[in-house]
Design a protein around this motif. Sequence first.
Motif, short mmCIF file in Angstrom:
data_model
loop_
_atom_site.label_atom_id
_atom_site.label_comp_id
_atom_site.label_asym_id
_atom_site.label_seq_id
_atom_site.Cartn_x
_atom_site.Cartn_y
_atom_site.Cartn_z
N SER A 17 -12.32 -4.43 33.00
CA SER A 17 -11.17 -5.11 33.61
C SER A 17 -11.58 -6.44 34.23
O SER A 17 -10.88 -7.45 34.10
CB SER A 17 -10.52 -4.21 34.66
N SER A 20 -12.46 -8.93 31.34
CA SER A 20 -11.28 -9.36 30.58
C SER A 20 -10.48 -10.39 31.37
O SER A 20 -9.99 -11.38 30.81
CB SER A 20 -10.41 -8.16 30.21
N ARG A 21 -10.39 -10.19 32.69
CA ARG A 21 -9.69 -11.18 33.52
C ARG A 21 -10.46 -12.50 33.58
O ARG A 21 -9.85 -13.58 33.55
CB ARG A 21 -9.49 -10.63 34.93
N ARG A 38 -3.30 -4.35 28.96
CA ARG A 38 -4.20 -3.24 29.28
C ARG A 38 -3.66 -1.95 28.69
O ARG A 38 -2.47 -1.81 28.43
CB ARG A 38 -4.36 -3.08 30.78
N ASP A 95 -7.59 -4.91 27.53
CA ASP A 95 -8.49 -4.00 28.23
C ASP A 95 -8.28 -2.61 27.66
O ASP A 95 -7.36 -1.90 28.06
CB ASP A 95 -8.18 -4.06 29.73
#
Length: 209
Positions: A17, A20-21, A38, A95
């Motif tokens: 997470s 990915s951000r 996600r 995600d």
Amino acid sequence: MRGLFVTFEGIEGSGKSTQSRLLLRGLHDEGREAVLAREPGGTAIGERVRDVLLDPRHTGMAARAELLLYLAARAQLVAEVIVPALDSGKIVVCDRYGDASVAYQGGGRGLGTELVREMNRVATGGLSPDLTVLLDLPVDEGLARTRARNPGRPDRLEAEPLEFHERVRRAYLDIAEAEPARFLVLDSRGPSEELTRRILETVRARLPR
């Protein structure tokens, strides 16, 4: 021109997470159009399914029921978010995606990888990622990260025994070994900035010219 589909995978606590951000931020900083999704979730329907799947009170959920719920949420996400974004030329960063079901339900639950792959193809219409980033680390370290992040409040999957998570990790590594052209496998214990740099460089190299 079709966009690029990038997915992040890994065991609990692997940093999917976060990375990915950070990838999304890096792409936006470069002026690229990108969206973040996600799993399970990402849509109104998918978020309702997520609540059911991760609720620690649902300890009696059958393995096939679990798989079908994940597939239902994924089918909605593909139809509502992923395909429209790709068709408009955007980069989609997700995600978790289909490899998660192969690893968790196929490997972790013992349903078998081929069965899960075939059911996933039906749910997604055969949509496969262009690039999958697998963030790997030992299971005990990943679970320690999740406990530090949510002390005393593990979700239904985080609460599974160590042996389950070991099977999931092994399945992920087997998937990556079988498809080296699609996967970027990174040790998630490395410096976050270095991981982000390598991921962003790899994504740039996959972008349509």
